[in-house]
Design a protein around this motif. Structure first.
Motif, PDB file in Angstrom:
ATOM      1  N   VAL A  43       0.848  -1.195   0.000  1.00 43.78           N
ATOM      2  CA  VAL A  43       0.000   0.000   0.000  1.00 43.78           C
ATOM      3  C   VAL A  43       0.885   1.246   0.000  1.00 43.78           C
ATOM      4  CG1 VAL A  43      -1.996  -1.073   1.101  1.00 43.78           C
ATOM      5  CG2 VAL A  43      -0.210  -0.054   2.513  1.00 43.78           C
ATOM      6  N   GLU A  44       0.352   2.313  -0.543  1.00 46.80           N
ATOM      7  CA  GLU A  44       1.037   3.597  -0.593  1.00 46.80           C
ATOM      8  C   GLU A  44       0.248   4.597   0.236  1.00 46.80           C
ATOM      9  OE1 GLU A  44       0.943   4.736  -4.669  1.00 46.80           O
ATOM     10  OE2 GLU A  44       2.208   3.089  -5.321  1.00 46.80           O
ATOM     11  N   GLY A  45       0.965   5.530   0.820  1.00 45.20           N
ATOM     12  CA  GLY A  45       0.229   6.596   1.462  1.00 45.20           C
ATOM     13  C   GLY A  45       0.611   6.837   2.893  1.00 45.20           C
ATOM     14  N   PRO A  46      -0.232   7.599   3.522  1.00 42.48           N
ATOM     15  CA  PRO A  46      -1.604   7.915   3.118  1.00 42.48           C
ATOM     16  C   PRO A  46      -1.657   8.858   1.911  1.00 42.48           C
ATOM     17  CG  PRO A  46      -1.106   8.951   5.234  1.00 42.48           C
ATOM     18  CD  PRO A  46       0.084   8.141   4.842  1.00 42.48           C
ATOM     19  N   VAL A  47      -2.670   8.620   1.080  1.00 42.74           N
ATOM     20  CA  VAL A  47      -2.885   9.453  -0.096  1.00 42.74           C
ATOM     21  C   VAL A  47      -3.888  10.558   0.199  1.00 42.74           C
ATOM     22  CG1 VAL A  47      -2.235   7.656  -1.731  1.00 42.74           C
ATOM     23  CG2 VAL A  47      -4.638   7.889  -1.063  1.00 42.74           C
ATOM     24  N   ALA A  48      -4.622  10.406   1.295  1.00 47.75           N
ATOM     25  CA  ALA A  48      -5.575  11.437   1.719  1.00 47.75           C
ATOM     26  C   ALA A  48      -5.841  11.287   3.211  1.00 47.75           C
ATOM     27  CB  ALA A  48      -6.888  11.319   0.953  1.00 47.75           C
ATOM     28  N   ILE A  49      -6.070  12.408   3.850  1.00 50.22           N
ATOM     29  CA  ILE A  49      -6.494  12.421   5.252  1.00 50.22           C
ATOM     30  C   ILE A  49      -7.715  13.321   5.322  1.00 50.22           C
ATOM     31  CG2 ILE A  49      -5.906  13.059   7.615  1.00 50.22           C
ATOM     32  CD1 ILE A  49      -2.987  12.405   6.903  1.00 50.22           C
ATOM     33  N   VAL A  50      -8.804  12.772   5.834  1.00 46.53           N
ATOM     34  CA  VAL A  50     -10.072  13.488   5.879  1.00 46.53           C
ATOM     35  C   VAL A  50     -10.661  13.324   7.270  1.00 46.53           C
ATOM     36  CG1 VAL A  50     -12.385  13.649   4.874  1.00 46.53           C
ATOM     37  CG2 VAL A  50     -10.458  12.922   3.448  1.00 46.53           C
ATOM     38  N   ASP A  51     -11.220  14.397   7.826  1.00 45.36           N
ATOM     39  CA  ASP A  51     -11.912  14.207   9.093  1.00 45.36           C
ATOM     40  C   ASP A  51     -13.386  14.504   8.918  1.00 45.36           C
ATOM     41  OD1 ASP A  51     -11.561  17.151  11.163  1.00 45.36           O
ATOM     42  OD2 ASP A  51     -11.624  17.028   8.997  1.00 45.36           O
ATOM     43  N   SER A  52     -14.193  13.797   9.687  1.00 42.55           N
ATOM     44  CA  SER A  52     -15.634  14.029   9.659  1.00 42.55           C
ATOM     45  C   SER A  52     -16.104  14.240  11.086  1.00 42.55           C
ATOM     46  CB  SER A  52     -16.365  12.855   8.995  1.00 42.55           C
ATOM     47  OG  SER A  52     -16.095  11.644   9.668  1.00 42.55           O
ATOM     48  N   ILE A  53     -16.896  15.269  11.257  1.00 42.65           N
ATOM     49  CA  ILE A  53     -17.423  15.617  12.567  1.00 42.65           C
ATOM     50  C   ILE A  53     -18.941  15.656  12.447  1.00 42.65           C
ATOM     51  CG2 ILE A  53     -17.480  17.338  14.402  1.00 42.65           C
ATOM     52  CD1 ILE A  53     -14.722  18.299  13.353  1.00 42.65           C
ATOM     53  N   ALA A  54     -19.612  14.855  13.279  1.00 45.01           N
ATOM     54  CA  ALA A  54     -21.066  14.810  13.244  1.00 45.01           C
ATOM     55  C   ALA A  54     -21.636  16.160  13.681  1.00 45.01           C
ATOM     56  CB  ALA A  54     -21.580  13.706  14.157  1.00 45.01           C
ATOM     57  N   PRO A  55     -22.739  16.575  13.070  1.00 47.78           N
ATOM     58  CA  PRO A  55     -23.371  17.830  13.484  1.00 47.78           C
ATOM     59  C   PRO A  55     -23.782  17.786  14.960  1.00 47.78           C
ATOM     60  CG  PRO A  55     -24.440  16.920  11.531  1.00 47.78           C
ATOM     61  CD  PRO A  55     -23.449  15.911  12.002  1.00 47.78           C
ATOM     62  N   VAL A  56     -23.815  18.914  15.585  1.00 43.91           N
ATOM     63  CA  VAL A  56     -24.144  19.015  17.010  1.00 43.91           C
ATOM     64  C   VAL A  56     -25.481  18.355  17.321  1.00 43.91           C
ATOM     65  CG1 VAL A  56     -24.628  20.631  18.883  1.00 43.91           C
ATOM     66  CG2 VAL A  56     -22.788  21.108  17.269  1.00 43.91           C
ATOM     67  N   ARG A  57     -26.455  18.497  16.459  1.00 43.70           N
ATOM     68  CA  ARG A  57     -27.784  17.973  16.756  1.00 43.70           C
ATOM     69  C   ARG A  57     -27.941  16.490  16.438  1.00 43.70           C
ATOM     70  NH1 ARG A  57     -30.096  21.704  11.995  1.00 43.70           N
ATOM     71  NH2 ARG A  57     -28.289  21.233  10.834  1.00 43.70           N
ATOM     72  N   SER A  58     -26.877  15.826  15.992  1.00 41.71           N
ATOM     73  CA  SER A  58     -26.978  14.401  15.682  1.00 41.71           C
ATOM     74  C   SER A  58     -27.127  13.591  16.962  1.00 41.71           C
ATOM     75  CB  SER A  58     -25.762  13.922  14.888  1.00 41.71           C
ATOM     76  OG  SER A  58     -24.632  13.894  15.716  1.00 41.71           O
ATOM     77  N   PHE A  59     -27.517  12.347  16.805  1.00 39.21           N
ATOM     78  CA  PHE A  59     -27.780  11.458  17.951  1.00 39.21           C
ATOM     79  C   PHE A  59     -26.539  11.258  18.814  1.00 39.21           C
ATOM     80  CE2 PHE A  59     -27.881   7.100  19.681  1.00 39.21           C
ATOM     81  CZ  PHE A  59     -28.944   7.275  20.561  1.00 39.21           C
ATOM     82  N   ALA A  60     -25.398  11.040  18.193  1.00 39.08           N
ATOM     83  CA  ALA A  60     -24.165  10.798  18.953  1.00 39.08           C
ATOM     84  C   ALA A  60     -23.050  11.690  18.427  1.00 39.08           C
ATOM     85  CB  ALA A  60     -23.766   9.332  18.835  1.00 39.08           C
ATOM     86  N   ALA A  61     -22.337  12.317  19.344  1.00 37.97           N
ATOM     87  CA  ALA A  61     -21.186  13.124  18.941  1.00 37.97           C
ATOM     88  C   ALA A  61     -20.120  12.189  18.393  1.00 37.97           C
ATOM     89  CB  ALA A  61     -20.656  13.901  20.132  1.00 37.97           C
ATOM     90  N   LYS A  62     -19.572  12.524  17.238  1.00 36.37           N
ATOM     91  CA  LYS A  62     -18.596  11.635  16.612  1.00 36.37           C
ATOM     92  C   LYS A  62     -17.613  12.452  15.789  1.00 36.37           C
ATOM     93  CE  LYS A  62     -18.708   7.195  14.293  1.00 36.37           C
ATOM     94  NZ  LYS A  62     -19.543   6.239  13.594  1.00 36.37           N
ATOM     95  N   HIS A  63     -16.335  12.179  15.986  1.00 36.37           N
ATOM     96  CA  HIS A  63     -15.283  12.823  15.213  1.00 36.37           C
ATOM     97  C   HIS A  63     -14.332  11.705  14.773  1.00 36.37           C
ATOM     98  CE1 HIS A  63     -11.804  15.987  15.066  1.00 36.37           C
ATOM     99  NE2 HIS A  63     -12.037  15.412  13.902  1.00 36.37           N
ATOM    100  N   VAL A  64     -14.213  11.511  13.469  1.00 40.36           N
ATOM    101  CA  VAL A  64     -13.367  10.456  12.924  1.00 40.36           C
ATOM    102  C   VAL A  64     -12.344  11.068  11.987  1.00 40.36           C
ATOM    103  CG1 VAL A  64     -13.303   8.290  11.620  1.00 40.36           C
ATOM    104  CG2 VAL A  64     -15.289   8.810  13.053  1.00 40.36           C
ATOM    105  N   VAL A  65     -11.076  10.688  12.159  1.00 37.53           N
ATOM    106  CA  VAL A  65     -10.004  11.099  11.256  1.00 37.53           C
ATOM    107  C   VAL A  65      -9.685   9.886  10.383  1.00 37.53           C
ATOM    108  CG1 VAL A  65      -7.633  11.924  11.056  1.00 37.53           C
ATOM    109  CG2 VAL A  65      -9.092  12.740  12.931  1.00 37.53           C
ATOM    110  N   HIS A  66      -9.911  10.020   9.078  1.00 34.76           N
ATOM    111  CA  HIS A  66      -9.719   8.933   8.119  1.00 34.76           C
ATOM    112  C   HIS A  66      -8.362   9.098   7.434  1.00 34.76           C
ATOM    113  CE1 HIS A  66     -14.090   8.055   8.182  1.00 34.76           C
ATOM    114  NE2 HIS A  66     -14.201   9.353   8.330  1.00 34.76           N
ATOM    115  N   SER A  67      -7.508   8.066   7.525  1.00 41.56           N
ATOM    116  CA  SER A  67      -6.244   8.020   6.780  1.00 41.56           C
ATOM    117  C   SER A  67      -6.438   7.012   5.667  1.00 41.56           C
ATOM    118  CB  SER A  67      -5.096   7.602   7.683  1.00 41.56           C
ATOM    119  OG  SER A  67      -4.864   8.572   8.664  1.00 41.56           O
ATOM    120  N   ILE A  68      -6.399   7.487   4.426  1.00 41.11           N
ATOM    121  CA  ILE A  68      -6.717   6.638   3.286  1.00 41.11           C
ATOM    122  C   ILE A  68      -5.442   6.308   2.522  1.00 41.11           C
ATOM    123  CG2 ILE A  68      -8.117   6.430   1.193  1.00 41.11           C
ATOM    124  CD1 ILE A  68      -9.925   8.665   2.489  1.00 41.11           C
TER     125      ILE A  68
END
Length: 96
Positions: free
Chosen positions: A66-91
């Protein structure tokens, strides 16, 4: 309530002009598709975690370079979502 970010690794695995995706199903949310991968354990390198997850999910072991990471993306759930969630994706990327 703030939570610590979760680290997730995944791979864009190419094969014959196609990309491998994993189908997931959760009750109430139906089916959705993701790049193969998963969470990183404490003290585990990103590449080691990726190879472990690829072995568990699709039966592809450490023999796939595998090569990389080729991309790093984070996703943060909106405040009003059911569960607070912050994920950092290393692709990463690789060829099957």
């Amino acid at each position: 309530m703030a939570t610590e970010p979760r680290i997730r690794v995944s791979a864009i695995l190419r094969w014959g002009g196609r990309i491998l995706l994993c189908r997931h199903e959760k009750e109430g949310r139906g089916e959705y598709w993701l790049l193969p991968g998963g969470g990183v354990n404490s003290g585990e390198s990103l590449v080691r975690a990726l190879h472990r997850e690829l072995s568990e999910e699709v039966g592809v072991g450490a023999d796939v370079p595998v090569e990389g990471p080729v991309a790093i993306v984070d996703s943060i759930a909106p405040v009003r979502s059911f569960a607070a969630k912050h994920v950092v994706h290393s692709i990463f990327s690789g060829d099957l």
